[in-house]
Each structure stands twice: as structure tokens, then as C-alpha cells.
Design a protein around this motif. Sequence first.
Motif, short mmCIF file in Angstrom:
data_model
loop_
_atom_site.label_atom_id
_atom_site.label_comp_id
_atom_site.label_asym_id
_atom_site.label_seq_id
_atom_site.Cartn_x
_atom_site.Cartn_y
_atom_site.Cartn_z
N UNK A 1 -12.42 4.24 -45.75
CA UNK A 1 -12.79 2.85 -45.47
C UNK A 1 -11.62 1.92 -45.73
N UNK A 2 -11.28 1.11 -44.73
CA UNK A 2 -10.29 0.05 -44.87
C UNK A 2 -10.97 -1.30 -44.70
N UNK A 3 -10.42 -2.32 -45.34
CA UNK A 3 -10.93 -3.69 -45.20
C UNK A 3 -9.87 -4.55 -44.53
N UNK B 1 -0.66 -6.84 -54.67
CA UNK B 1 0.64 -6.17 -54.69
C UNK B 1 0.51 -4.65 -54.87
N UNK B 2 -0.73 -4.13 -54.88
CA UNK B 2 -0.92 -2.69 -54.97
C UNK B 2 -0.39 -2.00 -53.71
N UNK B 3 -0.09 -0.72 -53.85
CA UNK B 3 0.50 0.02 -52.72
C UNK B 3 -0.42 0.12 -51.52
N UNK B 4 -1.73 0.03 -51.73
CA UNK B 4 -2.67 0.20 -50.62
C UNK B 4 -3.01 -1.13 -49.93
N UNK C 1 -6.57 -3.78 -46.62
CA UNK C 1 -6.75 -3.02 -47.86
C UNK C 1 -7.14 -1.60 -47.48
N UNK C 2 -6.19 -0.69 -47.63
CA UNK C 2 -6.44 0.71 -47.33
C UNK C 2 -7.26 1.35 -48.45
N UNK D 1 -11.95 -12.50 -53.75
CA UNK D 1 -11.03 -13.32 -54.55
C UNK D 1 -10.42 -12.51 -55.69
N UNK D 2 -11.25 -11.70 -56.36
CA UNK D 2 -10.75 -10.87 -57.46
C UNK D 2 -9.73 -9.86 -56.95
N UNK D 3 -10.03 -9.24 -55.83
CA UNK D 3 -9.11 -8.24 -55.28
C UNK D 3 -7.78 -8.87 -54.92
N UNK D 4 -7.81 -10.02 -54.27
CA UNK D 4 -6.57 -10.67 -53.87
C UNK D 4 -5.79 -11.18 -55.08
#
Length: 398
Positions: A137-139, A67-70, A110-111, A59-62
Motif C-alpha cells: 500500500x502506497x499513499x 524525511x524517512x526513506x519511504x 508514502x511508500x 499531519x503527524x506523518x508529515x
Amino acid sequence: MLNSHSCVNGKPILATLADLLAPVPFSEFIDAFRARERLHVSASDPTRAETLFSWREIDTLLSEHVLDDNVKIMRDGVRVPRQFYTSNEGKWLNVGAFHDLLPQGVSVVVDDVARSIPQISQLATAIEREMGLNTHVNAYLSFSKGGAFKPHWDLSDILVVQVHGKKRWRIWNTEISHFVETDRTKINTSVAPDQELELAAGDVLFIPRGAPHSAAVSTERSVHLTIGLYSETGIDFLEHLRKEAAKDPRLHIDLPRHSSKEELVAHEAMLKQQLHQLVDAASISQFLLEGDLARLPALQTAVAEPSVRMDDILRLTLRRRVPLPDVTRESRPQLVTIGGKARHLSPASIDALRWLFDHDPATAYSLYGGLSTHGQESIETAIRELLRLGFLVVNRGG
């Protein structure tokens, strides 16, 4: 060997490759890795991977980084344009539009998720150190049935870790045993896959590079990590030879296009002789060692050295094992090369690295026990030195 791992809400974090593969022994995985064979690890505890990437962290990441480049939103191999979920010319997240997309079969990719989630970074570091291979690692976050990509292949071996939910995987045998970037094969999806399985939460799947595969969510939502393992090949070794060749001034001479045939033949003989000497002098072992010595530690953001308690968990940030000199308590500081830089380390610091290579992660208490011949003051100084250099991090125990 069992170590004391840091915990979240009373549950241990998957900290090593052995943790990730359990109950499958490491030797069985290495056999599959060498044979280029798939391996499915079925977990007895479906919650065991949740501490790697909790819903709170998701939730925090989203909320803060979508909108981050990765970060990108994918559906069936096509990237969803940002204007579909942003406003003010892409500067702001349109929360309503973003949430409307989620049930439409999209996946948030998420790269390099390790740069945002410390425990994923620490696991990736431990795996890289154990395997001696670069990791990435990607998610993949999905909130409805569907998949981010159509059937495809990867240019690295991958370890898939199902964190939440379930996902259905279809895998075809590769036609090329050691797939590289220049290889291209068509994926005939009309042919039944050679393997079809459902990854449940906590499961792990190893897929060799080049094996065509696809994945689709089979529950309401799914989160998985893909850990890429990048091996060096003969092509990488040839690139190393090219760089070595560039140091030879005789190889800088223009090819004699406008000279006589005799001069051309003589120049060709000279070139071949130099190249033969270059190949004969080259060492794959030395090439791999130089890569290990140049590999930087995992990025850490700590700006102060914490006071270390006995129940705190110490974790190495070193991505590779490096040669360490033999020392005694009375030895002078010795040069050790890490991340391409040689540093003088105290005997206690050298022995602490040596011990942690075999016991990472470990409590400070166990480190003191393992280095008892150095004395408490020397060990305390060594811990501070390794923290200051960024070779060590502390996860709070208790």
C-alpha cells in the motif's frame, strides 16, 4: 456476514475487502479481476474511508516522517530533490520551504504506508488473506491541482481508495492482456483515454496491471491509497522449478563444450530427461501452498499482552489462510505451519484461528460464543497464546 468492527469517533473502520467493495458484491469484483476488467465502486458515504487515514494522522506523518526513506515528493514523474525542502545537508526538514512546495503541484508519496498506520496495515492483511496475493500500500497526498506521475502502468493490479478530496483518472486499454515486467509499450497520450472518471471521497477503483493511467487532483487537496495486488505468474513458477533443479547434482555438471558430438547429444538427452521429470513432478497447487505457509504475519509492535475485554476487537495478523488440523476439545496440541515455522498449538487456539478466518475482525465476546465447546478458561489461554505468537492483535472496543 456482518462483524463488529473497531471504530474511530463512532465511525467503523474499513476492515475487510467486502467493506471496501460495498455496495458491490465480492463476486462481482472477482469476476472483474479474472476478466482483467476495470471496476468503479461509487460510495454512498463520502466519509467512509476517513478512518483509514485521518488528517490528524497525515499531519503527524508529515511532521515526523517526511524525511524517512519511504517518503518522496514527486511532480509529473520527477522526484523533487531533497535540498529543496531540507537544511543542514538534508538532515533537517525546512518547514517553510516544504509548505511552499505544496501548492506548486507536488504530491507526497508514502511508500508502504501500512507500516506507519495500523488500520491500513490491518486492512491490507485482510485483503491479502482473502485474495491469497501479496499486497503493498502506497499513499499519495496532494495539496493543489496536478499529479505525481505522468501516464504510466503498474506491474500489479491496483485498488485505488480515495480517502479525501477528488481525483480525475484517465485510463487507456492495455495492449497486453497479462502485462509483466519485461513488456514495454509506449503510451500514446494523444489518443483519448478509454475511460475518464472522477473518484470522489470513499470511492474505489480497480485497475488491472499494465493498463496505462494517470491521475490529477480536481479539488484543492486529495489523499488516496493504492493497494497493489501481486499475482504469481508462470514465470514465478519457472523460478520455483529453477530452484528445485539446483538440488539435482546431475544438473550441476558442466555442459560438454569441448567433448565429442556424441557426448554432447548424450548429455543433452540426460538434461532433457531430468527437466521433464522435474516438470512432471511439479505442482502449481503445492507451489502456491508453500508460499502461503512461508508468508510471515504482518509486523506488529506490541510488546505486552493486553488484558482482553469482551467488547475488544480481535484481528488476525496472518496474511494467508493456512491448513488447520481437525481437533476436538480433548485433542493434544497439533503442529501448524505459519510463516515458515511449525508450532504446536492447543486445540482451542487452532479452532480460534479457524473461526477467525471466517469472522475476522470480531469482538472477543463473539469469539467466546463461537468456541463455546472449549470452555472459558481454554479460550482465554488460546487468546493469550495467539497474542504471544503475534498471530492476533487487540483493538480496544467501546
